[in-house]
Design an enzyme around this catalytic site. Sequence first.
Site, PDB file in Angstrom:
ATOM      1  CD1 TRP A 131      -7.406 108.933  74.057  1.00  0.00           C
ATOM      2  CD2 TRP A 131      -9.304 107.807  74.433  1.00  0.00           C
ATOM      3  NE1 TRP A 131      -7.106 107.867  74.872  1.00  0.00           N
ATOM      4  CE2 TRP A 131      -8.254 107.158  75.111  1.00  0.00           C
ATOM      5  CE3 TRP A 131     -10.597 107.279  74.538  1.00  0.00           C
ATOM      6  CZ2 TRP A 131      -8.448 106.012  75.866  1.00  0.00           C
ATOM      7  CZ3 TRP A 131     -10.791 106.145  75.293  1.00  0.00           C
ATOM      8  CH2 TRP A 131      -9.727 105.523  75.950  1.00  0.00           C
ATOM      9  CG  ASP A 212     -15.342 109.227  77.262  1.00  0.00           C
ATOM     10  OD1 ASP A 212     -15.341 109.013  78.491  1.00  0.00           O
ATOM     11  OD2 ASP A 212     -14.374 108.924  76.521  1.00  0.00           O
ATOM     12  CE  LYS A 247      -6.850 110.209  81.898  1.00  0.00           C
ATOM     13  NZ  LYS A 247      -7.409 109.046  81.201  1.00  0.00           N
TER      14      LYS A 247
HETATM   15  C1  LMR Z   1      -4.483 109.662  77.175  1.00  0.00           C
HETATM   16  O1  LMR Z   1      -5.197 110.017  76.244  1.00  0.00           O
HETATM   17  O2  LMR Z   1      -3.276 109.907  77.226  1.00  0.00           O
HETATM   18  C2  LMR Z   1      -5.099 108.921  78.320  1.00  0.00           C
HETATM   19  O3  LMR Z   1      -6.481 108.871  78.178  1.00  0.00           O
HETATM   20  C3  LMR Z   1      -4.495 107.580  78.507  1.00  0.00           C
HETATM   21  C4  LMR Z   1      -4.958 106.596  77.496  1.00  0.00           C
HETATM   22  O4  LMR Z   1      -5.460 105.547  77.910  1.00  0.00           O
HETATM   23  O5  LMR Z   1      -4.810 106.838  76.290  1.00  0.00           O
END
Ligand code: LMR
Length: 396
Positions: A131, A212, A247
């Site tokens: 992420w 996480d 979520k």
């Molecule tokens: C995502 O990865 O789309 C979600 O976790 C929203 C975000 O805050 O990035």
Amino acid sequence: MFENLVAQPADALLNLIKLHNADPRVDKIDLGVGVYRTGQGDTPVFAAIKQAEAKLLATQDSKAYLGPEGDMGFVHALKPYIFGAKDSDGAVNMARIEGMQAPGGTGGVRLAIDLARRAGIKRVWMGTPSWPNHAQIVAASGLELKTFSHMTNAGTADLDALLGALRDSDPATDAVLLHGCCHNPTGVDYTPAQWDQIAALFGETGVLPILDLAYQGLGHGMEEDAYGVRKVCAAVPEALIAYSCDKNFGMYRDRVGAFYVMTRDGADLEKALSNGAAIARASWSMPPDHGAAAVRLILEDAAMTAVWLDELDTMRARMRQVRERLAAAGRIGPIDMVAVGAQSGLFSMLPLNAEQIMTLRSKHGIYMAGSGRINIAGLTVGNIEAFIGALADVTA
Ligand code: LMR
């Protein structure tokens, strides 16, 4: 003064929301930011949340400050879902774990990384791709980022890379950040057997785990998705855990999250929490109350909990169906849709180049992250055939 600033690009994921909204095409497809969508393409407020909000409205008699730790009823109500029942086999020692409410999973990760830095951590190891905000948070905390590969070329979890990173880590200065389940952006998770090995090596090396857990219940189930977190926490003396309800309770914009710390003993726990409170006070003073209070009301009430778990089951089943349909497409150019079918959670990452991703956007009105990440829940019976056709078009 402000002429000295260097302009920053908009956050690529969040910017996709604006780009998609501005597109006038009625058949556009939003596979961008990670929100769950129903088969009709909506992201409704959970029925359980509506019930809890009604109760909150009727019963809440004050909005006076709670303190930097937020709603501790919420923090404690989540604990058994994350760490398991107290008396289960190989159980996590709950007495050594305490938490705080945080503004979303992001707030939880930020608290965890900042607390790790205060405790002496200098480097954070992370599997890539990850992420994008993980790397940004590590950088914002002033820590060095070290990376290893999360996924093999065959599209499976790269266990050897993680085990190698753990062996290369210095327990005095290094932490390893892992996704608890529903890996963002790949959808490729470690198997339970792999988690067993990971947990054992964390235990052997003494490297600090930062876990996480942002998508519990969206992969294989609430219990199944906590397997890795529980295994690791049962194997180590110290750990940091960030949690998101954004979520699994659909609370995205209400920013509902938590942070937990596991320490060697009660004295360390008090010190860690006092530092957590100090970080929160200087960052956001205290987390927003409303969403966490609604989640707490659900978890305190068996009937509302049943409604919530049922909604979560429906979401998971729908995403499984979408993955099954994608898997049935077999191979589309370089894309192995069978592998996508076996992945978990909201996301998968398709091996598309920048030009193909832009063509999908400009020609087909399909919005996805620049990494090739798609939000599985953006696909519906009404658009999945068009999506498969568009992939065939750009990869031909
Ligand atoms: C995502 O990865 O789309 C979600 O976790 C929203 C975000 O805050 O990035």
